[in-house]
Write a protein that holds these residues in place. Structure first.
Motif, mmCIF file in Angstrom:
data_model
loop_
_atom_site.group_PDB
_atom_site.id
_atom_site.type_symbol
_atom_site.label_atom_id
_atom_site.label_comp_id
_atom_site.label_asym_id
_atom_site.label_seq_id
_atom_site.Cartn_x
_atom_site.Cartn_y
_atom_site.Cartn_z
ATOM 1 N N SER A 10 -28.582 -11.412 95.227
ATOM 2 C CA SER A 10 -28.884 -10.021 94.902
ATOM 3 C C SER A 10 -28.467 -9.796 93.460
ATOM 4 O O SER A 10 -27.397 -10.238 93.041
ATOM 5 C CB SER A 10 -28.108 -9.065 95.806
ATOM 6 O OG SER A 10 -28.603 -9.140 97.124
ATOM 7 N N VAL A 11 -29.335 -9.126 92.718
ATOM 8 C CA VAL A 11 -29.058 -8.824 91.318
ATOM 9 C C VAL A 11 -29.314 -7.341 91.080
ATOM 10 O O VAL A 11 -30.055 -6.696 91.831
ATOM 11 C CB VAL A 11 -29.932 -9.667 90.356
ATOM 12 C CG1 VAL A 11 -29.614 -11.140 90.490
ATOM 13 C CG2 VAL A 11 -31.410 -9.405 90.573
ATOM 14 N N GLU A 12 -28.724 -6.829 90.025
ATOM 15 C CA GLU A 12 -28.967 -5.445 89.654
ATOM 16 C C GLU A 12 -29.701 -5.418 88.320
ATOM 17 O O GLU A 12 -29.280 -6.051 87.352
ATOM 18 C CB GLU A 12 -27.656 -4.667 89.554
ATOM 19 C CG GLU A 12 -27.915 -3.187 89.397
ATOM 20 C CD GLU A 12 -26.738 -2.331 89.802
ATOM 21 O OE1 GLU A 12 -26.467 -1.358 89.087
ATOM 22 O OE2 GLU A 12 -26.103 -2.639 90.832
ATOM 23 N N GLU A 24 -34.321 -22.307 91.330
ATOM 24 C CA GLU A 24 -33.400 -22.409 90.197
ATOM 25 C C GLU A 24 -31.981 -22.115 90.671
ATOM 26 O O GLU A 24 -31.779 -21.556 91.748
ATOM 27 C CB GLU A 24 -33.786 -21.412 89.098
ATOM 28 C CG GLU A 24 -35.163 -21.624 88.519
ATOM 29 C CD GLU A 24 -35.271 -22.909 87.720
ATOM 30 O OE1 GLU A 24 -34.241 -23.459 87.291
ATOM 31 O OE2 GLU A 24 -36.406 -23.371 87.528
ATOM 32 N N THR A 25 -31.005 -22.437 89.836
ATOM 33 C CA THR A 25 -29.616 -22.148 90.193
ATOM 34 C C THR A 25 -29.404 -20.636 90.229
ATOM 35 O O THR A 25 -30.134 -19.876 89.577
ATOM 36 C CB THR A 25 -28.637 -22.759 89.182
ATOM 37 O OG1 THR A 25 -28.823 -22.113 87.911
ATOM 38 C CG2 THR A 25 -28.825 -24.262 89.050
ATOM 39 N N MET A 29 -30.841 -17.579 87.745
ATOM 40 C CA MET A 29 -31.473 -16.344 88.224
ATOM 41 C C MET A 29 -30.699 -15.113 87.756
ATOM 42 O O MET A 29 -31.296 -14.103 87.381
ATOM 43 C CB MET A 29 -31.613 -16.374 89.751
ATOM 44 C CG MET A 29 -32.643 -17.395 90.210
ATOM 45 S SD MET A 29 -33.100 -17.278 91.958
ATOM 46 C CE MET A 29 -31.622 -17.871 92.761
ATOM 47 N N ARG A 30 -29.373 -15.199 87.753
ATOM 48 C CA ARG A 30 -28.571 -14.074 87.246
ATOM 49 C C ARG A 30 -28.814 -13.856 85.748
ATOM 50 O O ARG A 30 -28.876 -12.719 85.278
ATOM 51 C CB ARG A 30 -27.090 -14.314 87.503
ATOM 52 C CG ARG A 30 -26.705 -14.146 88.945
ATOM 53 C CD ARG A 30 -25.183 -14.214 89.154
ATOM 54 N NE ARG A 30 -24.864 -14.444 90.535
ATOM 55 C CZ ARG A 30 -24.949 -13.547 91.506
ATOM 56 N NH1 ARG A 30 -25.376 -12.343 91.230
ATOM 57 N NH2 ARG A 30 -24.628 -13.845 92.748
ATOM 58 N N LEU A 31 -28.957 -14.938 85.003
ATOM 59 C CA LEU A 31 -29.241 -14.835 83.578
ATOM 60 C C LEU A 31 -30.590 -14.153 83.348
ATOM 61 O O LEU A 31 -30.712 -13.267 82.497
ATOM 62 C CB LEU A 31 -29.221 -16.213 82.918
ATOM 63 C CG LEU A 31 -29.554 -16.255 81.429
ATOM 64 C CD1 LEU A 31 -28.571 -15.399 80.619
ATOM 65 C CD2 LEU A 31 -29.566 -17.689 80.929
ATOM 66 N N VAL A 36 -33.573 -9.292 81.645
ATOM 67 C CA VAL A 36 -34.524 -8.216 81.956
ATOM 68 C C VAL A 36 -33.821 -6.861 81.876
ATOM 69 O O VAL A 36 -34.344 -5.904 81.288
ATOM 70 C CB VAL A 36 -35.174 -8.428 83.342
ATOM 71 C CG1 VAL A 36 -35.988 -7.202 83.756
ATOM 72 C CG2 VAL A 36 -36.036 -9.677 83.341
ATOM 73 N N ASP A 37 -32.635 -6.766 82.452
ATOM 74 C CA ASP A 37 -31.862 -5.526 82.411
ATOM 75 C C ASP A 37 -31.571 -5.120 80.969
ATOM 76 O O ASP A 37 -31.786 -3.961 80.585
ATOM 77 C CB ASP A 37 -30.556 -5.701 83.190
ATOM 78 C CG ASP A 37 -29.744 -4.423 83.236
ATOM 79 O OD1 ASP A 37 -30.184 -3.455 83.892
ATOM 80 O OD2 ASP A 37 -28.661 -4.390 82.605
ATOM 81 N N ASP A 38 -31.120 -6.070 80.166
ATOM 82 C CA ASP A 38 -30.828 -5.784 78.749
ATOM 83 C C ASP A 38 -32.073 -5.302 78.015
ATOM 84 O O ASP A 38 -32.013 -4.352 77.233
ATOM 85 C CB ASP A 38 -30.269 -7.020 78.043
ATOM 86 C CG ASP A 38 -28.867 -7.403 78.489
ATOM 87 O OD1 ASP A 38 -28.200 -6.577 79.165
ATOM 88 O OD2 ASP A 38 -28.440 -8.525 78.165
ATOM 89 N N LYS A 39 -33.194 -5.965 78.259
ATOM 90 C CA LYS A 39 -34.444 -5.612 77.579
ATOM 91 C C LYS A 39 -34.900 -4.207 77.983
ATOM 92 O O LYS A 39 -35.334 -3.419 77.143
ATOM 93 C CB LYS A 39 -35.521 -6.647 77.905
ATOM 94 C CG LYS A 39 -36.754 -6.532 77.077
ATOM 95 C CD LYS A 39 -36.445 -6.878 75.653
ATOM 96 C CE LYS A 39 -37.684 -7.292 74.912
ATOM 97 N NZ LYS A 39 -37.396 -7.545 73.506
ATOM 98 N N MET A 40 -34.785 -3.893 79.266
ATOM 99 C CA MET A 40 -35.175 -2.554 79.726
ATOM 100 C C MET A 40 -34.289 -1.485 79.083
ATOM 101 O O MET A 40 -34.784 -0.448 78.644
ATOM 102 C CB MET A 40 -35.100 -2.459 81.250
ATOM 103 C CG MET A 40 -36.223 -3.190 81.947
ATOM 104 S SD MET A 40 -36.191 -3.023 83.745
ATOM 105 C CE MET A 40 -36.784 -1.331 83.932
#
Length: 86
Positions: A10-12, A24-25, A29-31, A36-40
């Motif tokens: 689960s990611v936020e 993938e590891t 996936m967290r990276l 994506v979060d940073d870009k948004m």
């Protein structure tokens, strides 16, 4: 050929929780989710009136644009390498 085991996490992203599943590891996936979060959030600073759906689409468009530019750079470098090798 055996099927690769899938990781589930689960990611936020931008205040919402998503379940990710992939081969993938979990670190990878967290990276991805973090980028994506940073870009948004970066795009939101310049476009504060966008709702999260439009923000997500704009993020995807910008990300694909960056991907295409990187692919062009790789092709140019591969061409240069071929020329150097003779």
């Amino acid at each position: 050929m055996a099927e690769q085991e899938k990781n589930r996490i689960s990611v936020e992203i931008y205040g919402h929780t998503y379940k990710m599943v992939g081969t993938e590891t979990t670190g990878h996936m967290r990276l991805v989710a973090s980028i994506v979060d940073d870009k948004m959030r970066e795009i939101h600073v310049h476009n504060p009136s966008l709702d999260s759906s439009k923000l997500a689409v704009l993020t995807a468009v910008n990300t694909v644009h960056e991907l295409l530019k990187l692919k062009e750079q790789v092709e140019k470098l591969e061409d240069e390498l071929k020329k150097l090798k003779g």
